[in-house]
Design a protein around this motif. Structure first.
Motif, mmCIF file in Angstrom:
data_model
loop_
_atom_site.group_PDB
_atom_site.id
_atom_site.type_symbol
_atom_site.label_atom_id
_atom_site.label_comp_id
_atom_site.label_asym_id
_atom_site.label_seq_id
_atom_site.Cartn_x
_atom_site.Cartn_y
_atom_site.Cartn_z
ATOM 1 N N ASN A 63 3.897 -10.035 -0.638
ATOM 2 C CA ASN A 63 2.735 -10.828 -0.223
ATOM 3 C C ASN A 63 1.989 -10.210 0.960
ATOM 4 O O ASN A 63 0.983 -10.735 1.401
ATOM 5 C CB ASN A 63 3.169 -12.251 0.153
ATOM 6 C CG ASN A 63 3.520 -13.070 -1.074
ATOM 7 O OD1 ASN A 63 3.087 -12.745 -2.171
ATOM 8 N ND2 ASN A 63 4.305 -14.110 -0.884
ATOM 9 N N ASP A 64 2.523 -9.129 1.467
ATOM 10 C CA ASP A 64 1.852 -8.393 2.533
ATOM 11 C C ASP A 64 0.989 -7.323 1.864
ATOM 12 O O ASP A 64 1.508 -6.384 1.258
ATOM 13 C CB ASP A 64 2.903 -7.749 3.443
ATOM 14 C CG ASP A 64 2.290 -7.014 4.629
ATOM 15 O OD1 ASP A 64 1.070 -6.747 4.594
ATOM 16 O OD2 ASP A 64 3.031 -6.707 5.573
ATOM 17 N N GLU A 70 8.966 10.786 -6.305
ATOM 18 C CA GLU A 70 8.683 9.388 -5.951
ATOM 19 C C GLU A 70 9.281 8.390 -6.936
ATOM 20 O O GLU A 70 8.868 7.233 -6.959
ATOM 21 C CB GLU A 70 7.166 9.182 -5.883
ATOM 22 C CG GLU A 70 6.442 10.043 -4.857
ATOM 23 C CD GLU A 70 6.817 9.686 -3.415
ATOM 24 O OE1 GLU A 70 7.449 8.623 -3.206
ATOM 25 O OE2 GLU A 70 6.488 10.464 -2.509
ATOM 26 N N HIS A 71 10.284 8.803 -7.733
ATOM 27 C CA HIS A 71 10.744 7.888 -8.793
ATOM 28 C C HIS A 71 11.466 6.646 -8.256
ATOM 29 O O HIS A 71 11.713 5.700 -9.014
ATOM 30 C CB HIS A 71 11.607 8.628 -9.829
ATOM 31 C CG HIS A 71 13.009 8.948 -9.391
ATOM 32 N ND1 HIS A 71 13.340 10.109 -8.720
ATOM 33 C CD2 HIS A 71 14.169 8.271 -9.543
ATOM 34 C CE1 HIS A 71 14.636 10.134 -8.499
ATOM 35 N NE2 HIS A 71 15.177 9.030 -8.983
ATOM 36 N N LEU A 72 11.772 6.626 -6.974
ATOM 37 C CA LEU A 72 12.381 5.429 -6.373
ATOM 38 C C LEU A 72 11.384 4.603 -5.561
ATOM 39 O O LEU A 72 11.748 3.550 -5.035
ATOM 40 C CB LEU A 72 13.560 5.839 -5.474
ATOM 41 C CG LEU A 72 14.729 6.536 -6.169
ATOM 42 C CD1 LEU A 72 15.780 6.957 -5.151
ATOM 43 C CD2 LEU A 72 15.364 5.631 -7.225
ATOM 44 N N LEU A 73 10.152 5.077 -5.463
ATOM 45 C CA LEU A 73 9.166 4.413 -4.604
ATOM 46 C C LEU A 73 8.937 2.953 -5.004
ATOM 47 O O LEU A 73 9.007 2.048 -4.156
ATOM 48 C CB LEU A 73 7.834 5.177 -4.653
ATOM 49 C CG LEU A 73 6.642 4.495 -3.949
ATOM 50 C CD1 LEU A 73 6.887 4.386 -2.454
ATOM 51 C CD2 LEU A 73 5.345 5.253 -4.241
ATOM 52 N N LEU A 74 8.654 2.704 -6.267
ATOM 53 C CA LEU A 74 8.309 1.347 -6.691
ATOM 54 C C LEU A 74 9.506 0.402 -6.599
ATOM 55 O O LEU A 74 9.362 -0.744 -6.155
ATOM 56 C CB LEU A 74 7.765 1.362 -8.123
ATOM 57 C CG LEU A 74 6.422 2.073 -8.331
ATOM 58 C CD1 LEU A 74 5.991 1.981 -9.786
ATOM 59 C CD2 LEU A 74 5.347 1.479 -7.422
ATOM 60 N N THR A 97 -0.116 0.737 0.811
ATOM 61 C CA THR A 97 0.664 1.938 1.120
ATOM 62 C C THR A 97 1.069 2.663 -0.162
ATOM 63 O O THR A 97 0.967 3.892 -0.264
ATOM 64 C CB THR A 97 1.913 1.573 1.938
ATOM 65 O OG1 THR A 97 1.507 0.939 3.151
ATOM 66 C CG2 THR A 97 2.740 2.813 2.253
ATOM 67 N N CYS A 98 1.526 1.902 -1.155
ATOM 68 C CA CYS A 98 1.908 2.501 -2.445
ATOM 69 C C CYS A 98 0.702 3.154 -3.115
ATOM 70 O O CYS A 98 0.796 4.274 -3.629
ATOM 71 C CB CYS A 98 2.492 1.434 -3.380
ATOM 72 S SG CYS A 98 4.188 0.969 -3.005
ATOM 73 N N ALA A 99 -0.406 2.430 -3.137
ATOM 74 C CA ALA A 99 -1.615 2.967 -3.775
ATOM 75 C C ALA A 99 -2.061 4.257 -3.091
ATOM 76 O O ALA A 99 -2.513 5.202 -3.757
ATOM 77 C CB ALA A 99 -2.727 1.920 -3.722
ATOM 78 N N GLY A 100 -1.909 4.314 -1.764
ATOM 79 C CA GLY A 100 -2.288 5.515 -1.025
ATOM 80 C C GLY A 100 -1.455 6.716 -1.405
ATOM 81 O O GLY A 100 -1.931 7.858 -1.382
ATOM 82 N N GLY A 131 -10.329 -0.751 -5.326
ATOM 83 C CA GLY A 131 -10.305 -0.404 -3.908
ATOM 84 C C GLY A 131 -9.407 -1.363 -3.154
ATOM 85 O O GLY A 131 -8.825 -2.289 -3.727
ATOM 86 N N GLU A 132 -9.259 -1.196 -1.829
ATOM 87 C CA GLU A 132 -8.393 -2.061 -1.026
ATOM 88 C C GLU A 132 -8.873 -3.503 -1.047
ATOM 89 O O GLU A 132 -10.059 -3.785 -1.237
ATOM 90 C CB GLU A 132 -8.360 -1.557 0.424
ATOM 91 C CG GLU A 132 -7.645 -0.227 0.572
ATOM 92 C CD GLU A 132 -7.418 0.140 2.020
ATOM 93 O OE1 GLU A 132 -7.618 -0.729 2.886
ATOM 94 O OE2 GLU A 132 -7.009 1.280 2.275
ATOM 95 N N LEU A 133 -7.918 -4.390 -0.850
ATOM 96 C CA LEU A 133 -8.250 -5.820 -0.850
ATOM 97 C C LEU A 133 -9.283 -6.102 0.242
ATOM 98 O O LEU A 133 -9.017 -5.888 1.421
ATOM 99 C CB LEU A 133 -6.981 -6.650 -0.610
ATOM 100 C CG LEU A 133 -5.874 -6.472 -1.657
ATOM 101 C CD1 LEU A 133 -4.651 -7.256 -1.244
ATOM 102 C CD2 LEU A 133 -6.355 -6.913 -3.022
#
Length: 884
Positions: free
Chosen positions: A559-560, A545-549, A566-569, A618-620
């Motif tokens: 802003n979405d 996942e080194h390109l994920l961020l 999705t990243c946190a998941g 937790g989620e927003l």
């Protein structure tokens, strides 16, 4: 008169004969028929000078018997290394005073060479002047060290070399060598490490031909060697080392001559535009997923690395001018874990050495221990130690690789500071790293032919490790405390460093998907070395996942809230997030300036902090969002100076979209309201704001909404050479559009105000239908058509994503940049009936990636298959060569 004409005809015939010989010789070289081009080239020049000397009409005026002189070759011509467009350096040496008639010799001999296009550098000096100047100016001395007699009085050449040795070298040898070494350091600082640059200077850079010349000069000063073969005869290089040096030089010289031919001039910087043609000239073919140009660069870099290492070893041995100090064995206090065999390593003249070859045979662990001592003591390995490492490298077998001793020793090296001595790089250059981790071999000198990656893959990987270790230290070039604080907080730094070392190892495999391939390779490597299962999972996750961020930050709407969720998941764990963030930052920094800048840093930080907040809390929550919006409303209403103004603000608040209210600060909302009040009956108003770092501008545009508004703004910016970095588009329910563009400032900032005024006038004309942007941009776009991307073209690509966002269709366009690209894309989207709400501009290798969050004019996602195909078709039409 007739005699003068006859002399002129003879002169022209001699130079014309040389020109024809040179042309024929070059053609033989290019076709592969001539293997000794430089020597042959030097000899046909010799023939010219000898013939001119014999037939000289000026010589009787000077009377060589009374006023002896010699014509002497200097520099590369003196060494018989005359490349296609190299200068021809000459010395006209006179025994005593230089006579007035010497100018006539220059006219007779040099002028015809200028006439046929040769670059000839010449000096005319007496013997005394030449010796004196050589003692004062070591640049002159080095050219004389390469001197070779051509014609005239040979005894004069012999006397020059005798006096240079007795009057200059004998008394100043240490000073000259010290100057040569320091000049090399300064030169490397100016031209860089050519063994690791994608546009190397193959003469002046580190690993370039000038390093070899410096070795020659030092050997001539210390041992008076006459020819390169004397390196071996005098024992300065082993037979194997001299053979490898010759092979490396042969390849570099071949590349340099072909570079001269392709460029049509003297050129030692291997620019991108010449590299593909040079690779084709060497008849290289695509192999194992490598393009011909990538294979050529890999070969060139490996040869320049060999030359660099040979130079460093030679200078380390021959240029050491301090008085010898007795060897010092490392005492028990400096031992690692109290191991007795450490006594078989000693410090001698400030460098680490093995006490004996027998000690290595008795204890192969010394092969890694010496690196660990180098890292711990920050003491370099001697040249002899490096030779012995190469000689006994075969002792590193599977038992050695998988031993707990070697693994723990390597991890201590991985952790150690590299501020002074870069031990990992020494392990790479000596071949130890590849022998210890055989899977590393596939990325050594692995070149990615683009303008994005500055270094070969293996070197980039080591730089990534070094960058992480520098976080929070005086060597941290980012000067950002966040990275240092995060690295300090990590409970298991070793996992991050292993991941950094291996993160690109999958690039040694053919085809794409290097992250996934690398994770699988590393899983096998670590299993053999008995890593804990949980540690393997963390390291392989970071590699996978080194390109994920970086992909998310540069290609998705931050802003979405779905983006961060999705990243946190995927990441799930705070420690992993911190490691992934630090790996991403160091990977980007170690790639090059096109991968890392203040803009990239800001995007990554925003994403990291948002994901961190989600993992902590937790989620927003919807309740939090409502509370945040209500708080902003209260701030807005407090700014009202009257009841009437307060009522107007409440009405405006009701027409603003929830997304706008959630992600726009109260201060910015107030500024947007001020712009709205100025709008009146005009088409638009805008405000250009300079950011605090002055590197970007924020252009806020308040306009009456209409289809194609975004496209027209993009076209106007392109017309005025203003590069767009990022955009946000909002539409209030009263048909007011707020488009916020982050852009690079105009190049000429002195006249920046005038440029913005012109852009504003252009936009007014475009919205009024008076300016046809397509026609206006044709000149810029047509000028680009004659250009070709430097790197091998990857196919353009269009991706339509209806899964990643709940409210938008995301369109990704991978393409080569050109003036008008953004306008062409957004105009095509407008013609497809789509509104652009968010735009992200990023880079993937040498292509740009333009990402658009769009809805149709009814505010809906576009997921019908026929409409998706129509969008791809429309975009394909404005991107020649695109594959749908």
């Amino acid at each position: 008169m007739s005699e003068s004409k006859d002399i002129k005809v003879r002169h022209e015939s001699v130079s014309e004969k040389l020109r024809k010989k040179k042309k024929h010789l070059i053609l033989d070289f290019i076709s592969g028929k001539e293997r000794s081009f430089m020597e042959r080239h030097s000899r046909i020049l010799n023939d010219y000078f000898v013939e001119k000397f014999k037939s000289s009409g000026v010589d009787p005026e000077i009377n060589i018997a009374k006023n002896p002189y010699a014509i002497i070759a200097l520099g590369g011509y003196g060494r018989e290394e005359q490349c296609i467009h190299s200068d021809v350096d000459l010395l006209f040496l006179f025994e005593k005073n230089v006579p007035d008639e010497a100018d006539n010799i220059i006219q007779e001999i040099v002028y015809p060479l200028w006439d046929i296009g040769l670059d000839v550098g010449h000096s005319t000096r007496s013997l005394k002047e030449c010796v004196s100047l050589s003692g004062e100016d070591f640049v002159v001395l080095t050219s004389v060290l390469d001197a070779r007699f051509i014609c005239g009085m040979s005894i004069l050449y012999s006397e020059l070399m005798r006096q240079i040795r007795e009057k200059v070298i004998r008394d100043k040898s240490d000073k000259i060598i010290k100057w040569l070494v320091q000049s090399g350091i300064n030169r490397h600082g100016r031209f860089g490490d050519s063994a690791y640059l994608l546009e190397p200077n193959i003469k002046e850079g580190q690993g370039g031909l000038r390093d070899y010349h410096t070795m020659l000069w030092i050997a001539r000063i210390k041992y008076n060697i006459k020819q390169p073969r004397d390196f071996e005869y005098y024992g300065l290089l082993s037979h194997s080392e001299f053979r490898i040096l010759k092979e490396a030089l042969s390849f570099i010289w071949d590349a340099r001559n072909r570079l001269h031919y392709i460029a049509g001039r003297k050129c030692d910087q291997l620019y991108f535009e010449y590299q593909t043609e040079l690779a084709n000239a060497l008849n290289l073919r695509k192999q194992n997923g490598l393009q011909p140009v990538e294979r050529f660069l890999a070969r060139l870099h490996s040869r320049m690395e060999l030359l660099k290492q040979q130079y460093l070893m030679f200078v380390g041995e021959q240029a050491y001018t301090e008085k010898s100090k007795p060897a010092k064995k490392l005492n028990t206090q400096t031992q690692i874990n109290g191991l007795a065999q450490i006594n078989n390593i000693e410090v001698k003249r400030g460098m680490l050495n093995f006490v004996s070859s027998e000690a290595i045979l008795d204890s192969p662990d010394l092969l890694i221990t010496i690196f660990e001592e180098s890292a711990r003591l920050q003491v370099p390995l001697s040249s002899e130690a490096k030779r012995q490492l190469k000689e006994f490298i075969y002792l590193i077998d599977d038992d050695f690789r998988n031993s707990s001793f070697a693994l723990k020793s390597f991890e201590r090296i991985l952790f150690a500071s590299s501020a002074t001595i870069d031990v990992l790089n020494d392990m790479l250059s000596t071949g130890f790293l590849v022998r210890f981790i055989p899977e590393f071999k596939s990325i050594v000198n692995r070149i990615q032919f683009d303008e994005y990656h500055l270094y070969p893959v293996a070197r980039h990987s080591l730089l990534t490790v070094q960058t992480i270790k520098n976080f929070g230290t005086s060597e941290d070039k980012t000067e950002d405390q966040l990275y240092g604080n995060l690295y300090k907080e990590l409970s298991n730094k070793r996992l991050l460093l292993w991941a950094a070392l291996f993160h690109d190892i999958g690039k040694g495999e053919p085809a794409g998907g290097h992250s996934q391939k690398g994770a699988k390779i590393v899983n096998d490597i670590l299993k053999k070395r008995d890593f804990k299962k949980s540690d393997i999972e963390t390291i392989t996750f970071l590699i996978n996942e080194h390109l994920l961020l970086i992909k998310t930050a540069s290609r998705r709407d931050l802003n979405d809230e779905g983006t961060a969720i999705t990243c946190a998941g995927k990441i799930k764990d705070i420690e992993r997030l911190i490691m992934l963030y630090l790996l991403t930052v160091s990977d980007s920094i170690s790639t090059g300036p096109k991968a890392w800048n203040e803009w990239t840093a800001a995007l990554l930080r925003t994403l990291f902090l948002t994901v961190l907040s989600i993992l902590k809390k937790g989620e927003l929550a919807t309740g939090e969002a409502v509370e945040a919006v209500n708080k902003k409303k209260e701030e807005l209403l407090l700014s009202a100076s009257s009841l009437q103004e307060k009522q107007k603000l409440e009405l405006l608040f009701e027409v603003m979209s929830p997304r706008y209210l959630l992600y726009t600060s109260a201060q910015d909302i107030l500024e947007h309201i001020r712009l709205y009040k100025k709008l009146g009956n005009t088409d638009f108003v805008w405000k250009v704001t300079r950011t605090s770092d002055s590197n970007t501008r924020v252009v806020t545009i308040c306009a009456i909404d209409r289809p194609g508004l975004f496209s027209k703004i993009s076209g106007v910016f392109t017309l005025n050479s203003i590069d767009i970095l990022d955009t946000q588009a909002y539409t209030w329910r009263n048909n007011i559009a707020l488009d916020i563009f982050k852009v690079k400032p105009p190049l000429d900032q002195i006249f920046e105000t005038e440029r913005w005024d012109k852009a504003e006038a252009n936009l007014k004309s475009a919205l009024a239908g008076e300016l046809n942007l397509t026609e206006a941009l044709k000149e810029k776009m047509s000028a680009y058509q004659s250009l070709r991307p430097r790197a091998s073209k990857r196919p353009n690509r269009i991706v339509v994503d209806n899964e990643s966002s709940s409210f938008f269709t995301i369109i990704e366009v991978f393409a080569y940049d050109f003036p008008g690209l953004l306008f062409s894309i957004t105009d095509a989207l407008f013609r497809c009936g789509l509104d652009v709400w968010v735009s992200k501009i990023s880079t993937k290798v040498d292509q740009v990636v333009d990402v658009f969050y769009v809805r149709d004019f009814d505010g809906q996602k576009v997921d019908a298959p026929d409409r998706v195909l129509a969008i791809k078709k429309a975009l394909s039409d404005v991107l020649p060569g695109t594959g749908i």
